[in-house]
Every structure is written in structure tokens, then in C-alpha cells.
Design an enzyme around this catalytic site. Sequence first.
Site, PDB file in Angstrom:
ATOM      1  N   GLY A 734     -16.300-139.866 108.584  1.00 11.15           N
ATOM      2  CA  GLY A 734     -15.695-139.057 109.629  1.00 11.15           C
ATOM      3  C   GLY A 734     -16.265-137.664 109.668  1.00 11.15           C
ATOM      4  O   GLY A 734     -16.972-137.239 108.757  1.00 11.15           O
ATOM      5  N   LYS A 756     -12.830-134.894 101.889  1.00 13.98           N
ATOM      6  CA  LYS A 756     -12.930-134.089 103.108  1.00 13.98           C
ATOM      7  C   LYS A 756     -13.613-132.787 102.753  1.00 13.98           C
ATOM      8  O   LYS A 756     -13.077-131.982 101.997  1.00 13.98           O
ATOM      9  CB  LYS A 756     -11.539-133.836 103.693  1.00 13.98           C
ATOM     10  CG  LYS A 756     -11.568-133.213 105.074  1.00 13.98           C
ATOM     11  CD  LYS A 756     -10.179-133.220 105.702  1.00 13.98           C
ATOM     12  CE  LYS A 756     -10.195-132.738 107.128  1.00 13.98           C
ATOM     13  NZ  LYS A 756      -8.854-132.791 107.743  1.00 13.98           N
ATOM     14  N   TYR A 815      -7.870-143.163  99.791  1.00 17.53           N
ATOM     15  CA  TYR A 815      -8.736-143.758 100.807  1.00 17.53           C
ATOM     16  C   TYR A 815      -7.960-144.760 101.648  1.00 17.53           C
ATOM     17  O   TYR A 815      -7.209-145.581 101.120  1.00 17.53           O
ATOM     18  CB  TYR A 815      -9.934-144.458 100.163  1.00 17.53           C
ATOM     19  CG  TYR A 815     -10.855-145.059 101.181  1.00 17.53           C
ATOM     20  CD1 TYR A 815     -11.683-144.241 101.948  1.00 17.53           C
ATOM     21  CD2 TYR A 815     -10.891-146.429 101.409  1.00 17.53           C
ATOM     22  CE1 TYR A 815     -12.516-144.773 102.902  1.00 17.53           C
ATOM     23  CE2 TYR A 815     -11.733-146.970 102.356  1.00 17.53           C
ATOM     24  CZ  TYR A 815     -12.541-146.147 103.102  1.00 17.53           C
ATOM     25  OH  TYR A 815     -13.370-146.674 104.058  1.00 17.53           O
ATOM     26  N   MET A 816      -8.143-144.644 102.964  1.00 18.08           N
ATOM     27  CA  MET A 816      -7.550-145.596 103.908  1.00 18.08           C
ATOM     28  C   MET A 816      -8.699-146.314 104.615  1.00 18.08           C
ATOM     29  O   MET A 816      -9.667-145.679 105.055  1.00 18.08           O
ATOM     30  CB  MET A 816      -6.659-144.864 104.914  1.00 18.08           C
ATOM     31  CG  MET A 816      -5.539-144.049 104.281  1.00 18.08           C
ATOM     32  SD  MET A 816      -4.324-145.056 103.439  1.00 18.08           S
ATOM     33  CE  MET A 816      -3.386-145.677 104.827  1.00 18.08           C
ATOM     34  N   HIS A 818      -9.092-147.882 107.460  1.00 12.16           N
ATOM     35  CA  HIS A 818      -9.360-147.766 108.902  1.00 12.16           C
ATOM     36  C   HIS A 818      -8.560-146.606 109.475  1.00 12.16           C
ATOM     37  O   HIS A 818      -7.633-146.107 108.852  1.00 12.16           O
ATOM     38  CB  HIS A 818      -8.944-149.053 109.638  1.00 12.16           C
ATOM     39  CG  HIS A 818      -9.351-150.320 108.956  1.00 12.16           C
ATOM     40  ND1 HIS A 818     -10.612-150.855 109.039  1.00 12.16           N
ATOM     41  CD2 HIS A 818      -8.642-151.171 108.160  1.00 12.16           C
ATOM     42  CE1 HIS A 818     -10.669-151.964 108.328  1.00 12.16           C
ATOM     43  NE2 HIS A 818      -9.486-152.174 107.784  1.00 12.16           N
ATOM     44  N   ASP A 859      -1.621-132.410 116.260  1.00 14.07           N
ATOM     45  CA  ASP A 859      -2.906-133.087 116.522  1.00 14.07           C
ATOM     46  C   ASP A 859      -2.768-134.583 116.273  1.00 14.07           C
ATOM     47  O   ASP A 859      -3.608-135.186 115.608  1.00 14.07           O
ATOM     48  CB  ASP A 859      -4.006-132.491 115.647  1.00 14.07           C
ATOM     49  CG  ASP A 859      -5.392-132.932 116.120  1.00 14.07           C
ATOM     50  OD1 ASP A 859      -5.499-133.317 117.301  1.00 14.07           O
ATOM     51  OD2 ASP A 859      -6.343-132.898 115.324  1.00 14.07           O
ATOM     52  N   HIS A1040     -13.631-146.834 111.401  1.00 14.37           N
ATOM     53  CA  HIS A1040     -13.257-145.430 111.509  1.00 14.37           C
ATOM     54  C   HIS A1040     -13.793-144.859 112.812  1.00 14.37           C
ATOM     55  O   HIS A1040     -14.680-145.440 113.451  1.00 14.37           O
ATOM     56  CB  HIS A1040     -13.793-144.630 110.327  1.00 14.37           C
ATOM     57  CG  HIS A1040     -13.153-144.980 109.030  1.00 14.37           C
ATOM     58  ND1 HIS A1040     -11.871-144.607 108.703  1.00 14.37           N
ATOM     59  CD2 HIS A1040     -13.615-145.683 107.972  1.00 14.37           C
ATOM     60  CE1 HIS A1040     -11.572-145.057 107.502  1.00 14.37           C
ATOM     61  NE2 HIS A1040     -12.605-145.709 107.040  1.00 14.37           N
TER      62      HIS A1040
END
EC number: 2.7.11.22
Length: 1490
Positions: A734, A756, A815-816, A818, A859, A1040
Amino acid sequence: MPNSERHGGKKDGSGGASGTLQPSSGGGSSNSRERHRLVSKHKRHKSKHSKDMGLVTPEAASLGTVIKPLVEYDDISSDSDTFSDDMAFKLDRRENDERRGSDRSDRLHKHRHHQHRRSRDLLKAKQTEKEKSQEVSSKSGSMKDRISGSSKRSNEETDDYGKAQVAKSSSKESRSSKLHKEKTRKERELKSGHKDRSKSHRKRETPKSYKTVDSPKRRSRSPHRKWSDSSKQDDSPSGASYGQDYDLSPSRSHTSSNYDSYKKSPGSTSRRQSVSPPYKEPSAYQSSTRSPSPYSRRQRSVSPYSRRRSSSYERSGSYSGRSPSPYGRRRSSSPFLSKRSLSRSPLPSRKSMKSRSRSPAYSRHSSSHSKKKRSSSRSRHSSISPVRLPLNSSLGAELSRKKKERAAAAAAAKMDGKESKGSPVFLPRKENSSVEAKDSGLESKKLPRSVKLEKSAPDTELVNVTHLNTEVKNSSDTGKVKLDENSEKHLVKDLKAQGTRDSKPIALKEEIVTPKETETSEKETPPPLPTIASPPPPLPTTTPPPQTPPLPPLPPIPALPQQPPLPPSQPAFSQVPASSTSTLPPSTHSKTSAVSSQANSQPPVQVSVKTQVSVTAAIPHLKTSTLPPLPLPPLLPGDDDMDSPKETLPSKPVKKEKEQRTRHLLTDLPLPPELPGGDLSPPDSPEPKAITPPQQPYKKRPKICCPRYGERRQTESDWGKRCVDKFDIIGIIGEGTYGQVYKAKDKDTGELVALKKVRLDNEKEGFPITAIREIKILRQLIHRSVVNMKEIVTDKQDALDFKKDKGAFYLVFEYMDHDLMGLLESGLVHFSEDHIKSFMKQLMEGLEYCHKKNFLHRDIKCSNILLNNSGQIKLADFGLARLYNSEESRPYTNKVITLWYRPPELLLGEERYTPAIDVWSCGCILGELFTKKPIFQANLELAQLELISRLCGSPCPAVWPDVIKLPYFNTMKPKKQYRRRLREEFSFIPSAALDLLDHMLTLDPSKRCTAEQTLQSDFLKDVELSKMAPPDLPHWQDCHELWSKKRRRQRQSGVVVEEPPPSKTSRKETTSGTSTEPVKNSSPAPPQPAPGKVESGAGDAIGLADITQQLNQSELAVLLNLLQSQTDLSIPQMAQLLNIHSNPEMQQQLEALNQSISALTEATSQQQDSETMAPEESLKEAPSAPVILPSAEQTTLEASSTPADMQNILAVLLSQLMKTQEPAGSLEENNSDKNSGPQGPRRTPTMPQEEAAACPPHILPPEKRPPEPPGPPPPPPPPPLVEGDLSSAPQELNPAVTAALLQLLSQPEAEPPGHLPHEHQALRPMEYSTRPRPNRTYGNTDGPETGFSAIDTDERNSGPALTESLVQTLVKNRTFSGSLSHLGESSSYQGTGSVQFPGDQDLRFARVPLALHPVVGQPFLKAEGSSNSVVHAETKLQNYGELGPGTTGASSSGAGLHWGGPTQSSAYGKLYRGPTRVPPRGGRGRGVPY
């Protein structure tokens, strides 16, 4: 210590034993005068000091013998800066200041001084007069002129004095000449530098009472002081080794005490002692008295920071003050530099005397010293020169007096003296120099100081040492012991405080001095040795134990009563010196007696030095222990900076830096031990620190250093142990607002995490505020439906690296697998009603939790809703979140929330919004879960509001009373008033879901339901997450946002390439280029492969062979699974898999397709090559032109031409399948030639193609075809004619179009069977080539789907253009990218899903049948995979045009027609599952600007 050693060294260097004795008398008298002057200064400034000095005097006397260098006040003052021992530092400073003051006062009135002191005073007075005259001349001249003039004068005087001394004795001459040189040098420095220095000193000392007192007198004093310092410095090597004496500060303190004892011992011992003890007490330990100056100086000097600070400060400030240019002066006038320059240059006359008398070693020392100091401690150089300046000032004062006295005889004798010094002193110097050279080799930086100090100090020091020895002998041994103890205690403290810092320099200094002093000491040593004889054993203790023991005595030392403790402490120190002496025996034993005091101060230093090399850790430990004293540097800036910078700058800065570096290493090792030492040191500093300032510095230093170390240690544990390199980064998943998001694996636990990245390099204001907010908020949000931030790591090993090179921080999340957007756009999954309930329940629980915590997410969108393979939902990305105060109505920015999910109140400019904004976003997601595409897709705020108005009604006071109060109501309100048709548009969804959606998408935020109320709605209240079966998610592919974007871009690029290039080869190339990437995205491919497989195995094999090469393992695995499971399937079976069978017409068509395919398989494969060229060209043309290509024929042509390029074939097959479906549906929808017209426009519109690319995975067709059974109800085309046309066209087209499509499909399928999987994967590339733009459905690429995809994509960007090209034909639904995108998207979603997720495909097809029944039948028959596209295309056209899908598309896109159309609603409802998929993602994929 430094003095005695330096004296010893100098004596040895200057003139062997005789030199030592003679200088002792001459230098001793001048030193005593200097001390007298200093004492008078001290007394003048502090009777305390006098008393303390008196107390210390005995020890000072004895230490003076042993630690003469410490007694040198200028030495000490500079050394005090250098030394971490603030007492010594203060004493030095006081002495320096007092000397300066007392230089004047001593001239005017000699306070209680012994004859030596008086003689020194006389010498100083004479020297002062000379210096004054020199200063006047130098003042008249430039500072440099002054320096050079004073150097020359000093050289001449030194020469004269040296000659006189030579007459007296070679050693005395060498020493005195050196002293004179140093004096003259320091006089020059003092004149030029002293003015600056006095200025800087005044500045520094201004905070100090002494400085303030001295500052005015300083210029006049400064020459004296420099002379006095010079003599004292010369007397004590500490002056020469100020930089080292920084480290020797304790030694120096002792030296100053001892030296004072020396000077005083005969007659002014009490005074000198008083100076020394008070010095120790107030200056060294009573940082408060002089605490800022001496103590904080020393300790600061001791502290790497203070040292560095003082060094750099002194260089520019104090040193530049003393010498016009700290460096220039130092280099030219600095003890080392001037010595070097003197010995090497015309100045050598003076310097040669010193360096020569000192010995080549000295010159070597000075060269190596100055070189090392220059290189390693330019800062220290200045520090050294200041040190030397102090020596020159103190020794210079004495020497100038001596010079003046001896001047008459010295003029002639100086030349001889130079020669004699050159030879006799030079030899000892050479010997010493060899030892010193070694020492300097060990610590050349330290050596330069000691060399300089020694050079200047040895002459004076030898005299002083001898004199002091005599004085010390005369004076009570107890006094000597006391002085030694005091000095040693000071030295210990200094060594402890400075020990870490100074002890290295001191050790070097003393070692350097040790050779010279050893020789001199050997002569002188006998008397002092007995004093230190008993103490020597403890020497080992000296470095660590004496430091600690002296510290306790040191506090007593400040008080007169502590003199008794000092003797006990002296034994410790004496032991230290003794052991030091033992350690230094070769050079030190001879020194021992003179160096005894020095040994007390310097031997520990020497021990430190010797130990330093090996015990560098210990020194750093000392430093660490010194670190507590280090706090003094804070004092240093005020008063201490001037003096301490001078003294500390040269050797301490460099040493300090090195020591600090060593500290880092040593600190790590010794810190534990040194922390105790530091603790002990701090106690010492606290006691001397009876004055609070030193203690505070101590505490501060420890806090600064130790805490820093602790912080660094924590940092190492926090940063180093948990650095990014502890994770194996698997790939990027991402892109965030402030960096990328990576998938990584924890090396320690093997756990998957998401990293991130928070980039700092582009941040002008440091750490991004969004990241700070996210971290702060996520730390407060702990919920199963809120993503968990595990920790924060960096890409640096420690914080210092971060300063140098702005790195990045990484937020470590669980961690995910999707995110919702990736799944919806992938078309790989279809969510059942239960799945949607589960997702919404979890989402609203997380949101309710956030709102209860008073946080607005601001958001919420599909890409910020994460899922794992077990179906667990987590709310992520709190970068825009903020704390919300419901009680306080305050404005917030309305530029939040992604446009598609932004509520109307924000679009209308509301700034005092509530948590209802998040509920609107969740309502948009609920609709998207059913429609498979964003329900409001606009690229402008005005257009977004228009879309909302079309579905939810226009905002007006009737439904939203407060809307008229919003800032943009008048400017943004839609031109046309719309009624609310949300329930009509979403009539296909369950009523409970529709009620919830209706409440969540209420225009008035005050009437909108809250997160808590949504959980109580009928749709969610009975949901039990534990009983929910997890959705069938693609475990082989992490879906993703970034991945789906790449797929979309690839398809778009492929389509674009297709459009421009007239030849299919370029398309093929484009396709192949994109195919590899699309292959990854080819999750939809499985459905297509099935149709291809059904068609023929031969084609399958061929296609597989080519495509396989371009596919990933994962893609191949998916294709293989699909192929293996579906290879033997017949078209009807494929239809069943795709849920196409639900429609009888579809089944019939599929059977017909099967037959036609079997018949056409061989012929078609050949024809496809030739046809593909034409179709592709026509397709290219078609995209540009709204006209529809003869979808069936063109598709066939494209398919046939694809054989040349397997990828192209696959793409063509998919396109054909899509087109086949599209022709039936799209032709109907287009209300034009179903065969050529509808398909062409759909695919033809460049915009639709682009959107199709945006929606690349239009594999939904196969899946959507199954939904076609629901299609029949939709066939009533309530929407525009499109649906009617579609319903009729499917039937009408089905025969002709179906035949053509079947033929085309059969041909492609002959090859596609193997290619279909490839098609699925390569097809995307192919689709890009074949169809102008990749649609979500691969089928779309060829025809309507592509158009739809393009429309969806363009819906936001160029909805109107698409609308014009396709909408005319397609109806308003199509006009809206929504409708087209819905169909296209549905195709891609369903197509993808159909292969892997039959259920999903069924749902989609259930919806697709509406438009696809007849048309879809052919597409499905043609190729289940390709058919998918076709059916979906039709589904898009028919569903969106005729059915709800079209309506959904329209509503989503904002085209009013289908939203309003009831038939569309019904069609939508029928096609619900299929269309839902189609509209949601397709439009989003294309139109969403994720």
C-alpha cells in the site's frame, strides 16, 4: 601533578639534575611569587581560598613537590577547565584570576609571600613590566604583532634568561628559557591573546566574581597571569599539558595545590596551600565559589561536553581572547605550536630553548603534540594554547620577572643558555622526548599539551619542583601530605571527574612529563618520594579508588578541617601516585619525588594513561564517573567557559571527543562500573560542590551523559533491537499519505506484520503530524475491530544516526490479508448477505468504539477497512482521525474523507460536524458491498453532490432544516431538484439492509442514525459473528488497494496501447507486457479458462504453454486449478459453474455454443489469426468511435488473430466472450446493431475503455452470466430502451450473434481452452490489447464491458464523454460510468470470482441473466471464461440498462435514469448478486482514484 611532572620533565629536559636544582631555586622563587600573586589574588578574591589554601598548603607543598604542575594556577585554571575537577579548575581559575589581580597587586603589594613568592613577584613584576611594555608595543601593534613581538621579546628574554639560566644551570636555563619562551610566548599570547583572553575570560569569568574582578585587571594581569600562569604552567607540566591537565584536572588541582605548596612551602606555603585548598574546595569542588569557573570548568572540561564546549568556546572565545586567533595564536604561540614553531622557526630561539632544552622529544612532542593536537584537537589546540597561555601567563609572569631579573645577564647567557639548554636539556629532553614521544604516540593529543606544558613547565617546574621540594621539605611533610592529599583528592576528583576525560590527557601529560620529570624527579624526587613513598602502593587504587576516596575527602578538603582527611586521602592519592610511580617507574620513579606530588596527580594520570590505553575503559569510566562532574560544563558556559574553554579546549575537546567516542564504547563496557564511579565522583563533586552549582552540573552531566547513555541503551533496546532489519520485508502492499506500507515477517517470531513507513526526509517540520496523531490515537484504541499497532521501529540503529541522516519510522501493525477495496475490485469474491452482515457488524462496532472514545475517523473507505482470511474486519488508517469534543462546538476542516464517501454536509462546507460523517461513509460502504462498486463516484465535489442528490434527493430545508446555514448551500446546491429514490435504486437488497442503508444515508446529519443505532437495527442486531462462516477469500492472493490499482493501470495501459496501435502486434506486445502483471491479477482468469477448456484442449495446451511462461506461480496455480477442475467441462457444465445455466435460454445457447465451438474450433483457430487483426483494428477504431464493433465477428476476428500471440488470443477470447455477451446485451442496450453497434460503442468509447482498464478485472461476465437467469425479469426494459432492446436483442441477437459469438468463441476457445486460464491472466494483457481498455471483466475488454469499465473509470473523470459515446446508446445508466462500470465491474468481479468462487459467480450471473439471457447464452457457450465477459458485458448493458444493475450503475454513477427506473430496480433485484458485484467494483476500480 602536572607541574611537578612537567617540572620533572622540563627539568630533565632543561638541564638534568643541576637544571632541576637551579630552576628549582630560580623557578621556585618565581613560582612562589606567582603563587604569592595567585595567593594574594586568591586571598583578595577569597579569604576562603586562602584559608583553604592554607589548609591545603602542607599537602600542596608536598603535593607541590609531587604535584607541582597542579599548583600552577594558570595551568590549573586552564587545566581546571581541562580537568573535570571543578575545585582544581576553580582553584586554577581563581589562582589565574587572582594571579592576574594579584599580578598587579603583587607588583604593588606582595601579600604574604615567601621569598620565593616575593622573588617570583619581583620577577613577575619585572616580567609584568616587560610584558606590559611588550603588551603596550604589541597592543600598539596588531595582536599578531604583539604575539610575534612578545614571542620575539620572549625569545630574546628567554634567550637572555636561558643564557643566564645556562650560567646558573643548563637545566635551570633550559627550563627558565623555556619558561621565558613560554612566558614571552604566553606574554605574546597574553598580550594579544590575553586581551582577547581577558575579554573572553571576563566574559567567561564575568559570571564568576573572580572573573569579574579579574576581567578589568586581566589585561594588566593577564600578562602577569600569563607570566605567572606561565611560570606556574612552566612550573607544572600541567600548564603545558592543560589540554591533558583537563584530564589531570584533579592532578592539576593537586599540582596547583602542590605547586602552591611549592611556592608557598618555603614562605607562602600557607598561602599557597590556602590557595590550593580553597582552590580545591571552592574551585575544584566548591563549584559554587568558583564552581561555575573552576569546578564547572574542570568538570565541564572533564565532561566531554564541557570540554568540547569549552574547547570550541575557548578556541573562538577564550583562546581567541587569549591569543588573537585561538588557532593562530596557539599554533604560533600555543605551547605546542609555539614550541614547535620556536624550535622550528626563528621563534625557535625561544622555542628552541624550550624545545631544545626540553629535548627533541619536546620538539617532537610539540610537533607531534601540536600536530596531534592540531589534527585531533584543533579545538584542543586552542585549548592547549590557552592551557599554555595559562602556563605562559603564570609561568610567563614568573618567567618574565625572571627574564627581567635575568634579562641583563640572560641576554648573553640566553644564547649560551639556549645552546646549553639545547645540548643538556635537549638530551634529557630527548630521553624524555623519547618517552614522551612514546607517550605522545600513545596520546599525542595529550602529549602536545603536556609537551607544551612540560616545555614551559619543566624549566620553571624544575626550579619550582626543586624549590617546592625544598619548600615542601621545609614545610611540614604533613602539609605536603595534605597538599598531596588535597591535590590527589583534587586529582582524584579531577581524575575521576576528569579522570575519564582528563586522566587520559593527564596520563599522557604526565607520562610525557614523566620522562623529563622522571629525570628531574630523580634529582628532585628523593625528598618528595618519602612523602609519597608510603602512598605508592595504593596507586592502583588511585585511578579508581583514590578517585572515589579522594572524593569523600575532597568535600572535607574544601573545609580547612578536611586537611586532616586529606592526609589520609593523600595516602590514597599518594598510593595512587606511588602505584602510578610504580606503573611509571621507568620515567616516574625518578620523578617520583618531584612527581610524587605530580605522581599523586599525574601518576594517577599516568596510571590512567597507561591504564588509559588499556584502561581507556576505566578512563571513560572515570569519564562516566566524571560525567557526574560533567554537569559543571553548564557552569562552564558562564564563568568556566572562558577559563575552562581556554584550558579545556585544546586537549579536552579532542580528547573529549575521543573520550566521548571511547565513552560510547567504554561507556557501554564501563558504564556499569563507572556509573558507580560516576556516583562516587558526583559525591565528590557534591562535597566540593558544597556549592550547589557543581552538583547540579554533576547531576546534569550525569543526566546528560548517563541518561543519554541510558537513553541510547534504551534506544538500542528500543531502536537497535527492534530495528527494521529485524523484519524481512516481503513486498509493498500500500501507499499511505506519508509513506509506503510493506508486508513483512518478524524474524524473531515469524509473525506477519504490516510496516507503515513514516518518511522524514521530505518533512519540513519533522515528524508528520498525521503520523503523530495516528500513533497517539491508536495507542488509545484497543478493540478487536480496530487495527492493532504493535510497536514503532526505525531504519537506524540509534538516534545519533537519525540526526545525521533523516531516516524513517515504521509503525508495526498486525497483518491483514486484504482490504475491502482490493477484494471488491478483484472480482474474486462474492459476499453473501450473511457476509455483508458480518462485515457491517464488525465495522460499526469498531466505529462505535471510536466514537465512544470521542474520536472521529474522518477517512472511512473500503481501502481503509481491512480483512483477514478468517473474515475478521478491522478499521485502519487513523491518519486523519482526531479527538472530537461533543460539548465544545468548534470548527474542523471539512476537507476530510475521500470524496466518494464524503457526506453532503462536508460538501456544503460544514465545519462543525459530528460523528455522523463517519456513519455516512459506512452507509456508502454498505451500498458498495451489495453493488460491488462505489455508489457515488465523482471526481469533483459538485459532481459528487449531484450524484448524492440524484439518489438521496436534493438537500433542501424541507428535509434538512439547517442546510440553508451551510456556507456553500447557495453555490453548491444542485440546479435541478431531485426526489429521493434510494429505496427504488436499492430495492434488490434485503429490506432490513435497505432500511439501514436508508437511515445511514440520511441527508440531515442530525437525523442520521449513529453507529450505536446501526448496531440495533434489524439488519445487524441479531448477527452473531462467531457463527458466521468466513467468506471464501482468495488465500493465494492478498487483495489490497495497491494491487488492484496496479491491475487497473496494467489493463488501462494495455488498452491504451491497443487503442493507439493499429496493428494487433503492438496490442499483443502491450498485452504481453502487461500480461505478466495482469496475470497476477488474473484471479478472474479461472472462470475464463473454464470456457476455453470446454471449447478445446488443444487450444488450451497451446495457450497454456505460451501464457504459462508469462504467469506467476500463483497465477498459474489458479489457472491450473481452474483448468483442472473445468478442463473437461462442457459449455453447459461451465454455464452451471458460472451459474449461467439458471436461465434455460442461456443453457440452450451454451449448448449451441458448445456445438458450434466444437465445429468451429479448428476452423476458428485458423480464422482467428486473420480475423483478430481486423477485429482488433476495428476494435481500436471502435473504441475511438462510439459505434459498436460487430462484437461477434470482430471478437471472433480478434480471437482468431490472437493465435499469433497467445496472450492476444487470450485477450481476444476474453474480449470476444465479453463482446459476445455484450453484443447480445450491449447491442440491446445500445438500441443499435446489437452485433456490431452495441459492442463497439461499449468497447469503442475511449473513455469506457479507460474505465474498463480501471476496472480491469471484468471477469465477472462468466459469473454474471449465471445471474442471468434472474435476467428474464429484468428483460422488461423499464429503464430505457436499452433494457427492452437487451431483452429482445438477447433473444434476437442470440441466434445470429450467438452463432457468430459461438463461432468466434469456439475458435478462440479452440485455442483459448488452454489460453483461457492464460486468457484470464494473459487475457488481461490481451484484453488490454484486444480491447482498448481492460475492464474489471476481461470480457469487458473486448466490448461493452470495456466500455463500461472505461465508463466507470471515466465516470468520475469523463463520465460525460462516456455518457455521450455510450450513454446515447447505452441509456443514462450507461451514460453514468456507474451503469457501464457496474456491468463491466460486475463482469470482472464475477468473472474472477466465477473461476475461484462459483458461488460468487452464481450470484453475479443471477443478476447478469437479465440482459444476458439470450446474448449471454452465446457468450457463455462460447467460453465460460470468455462468456463471462460477454455475459457480463451484456449484464452490464442489460442489467444496468434494463435491470437494477444498470440502475445501480446509474445510481452509483449518478446517471438519473436507471436510478429512477423501477424496472431497473427490479432487474437489479433479480440480478442483485451478479450486478452487485458488477457495479460496485467495476465502477470503483475504474473511477476510484485510489
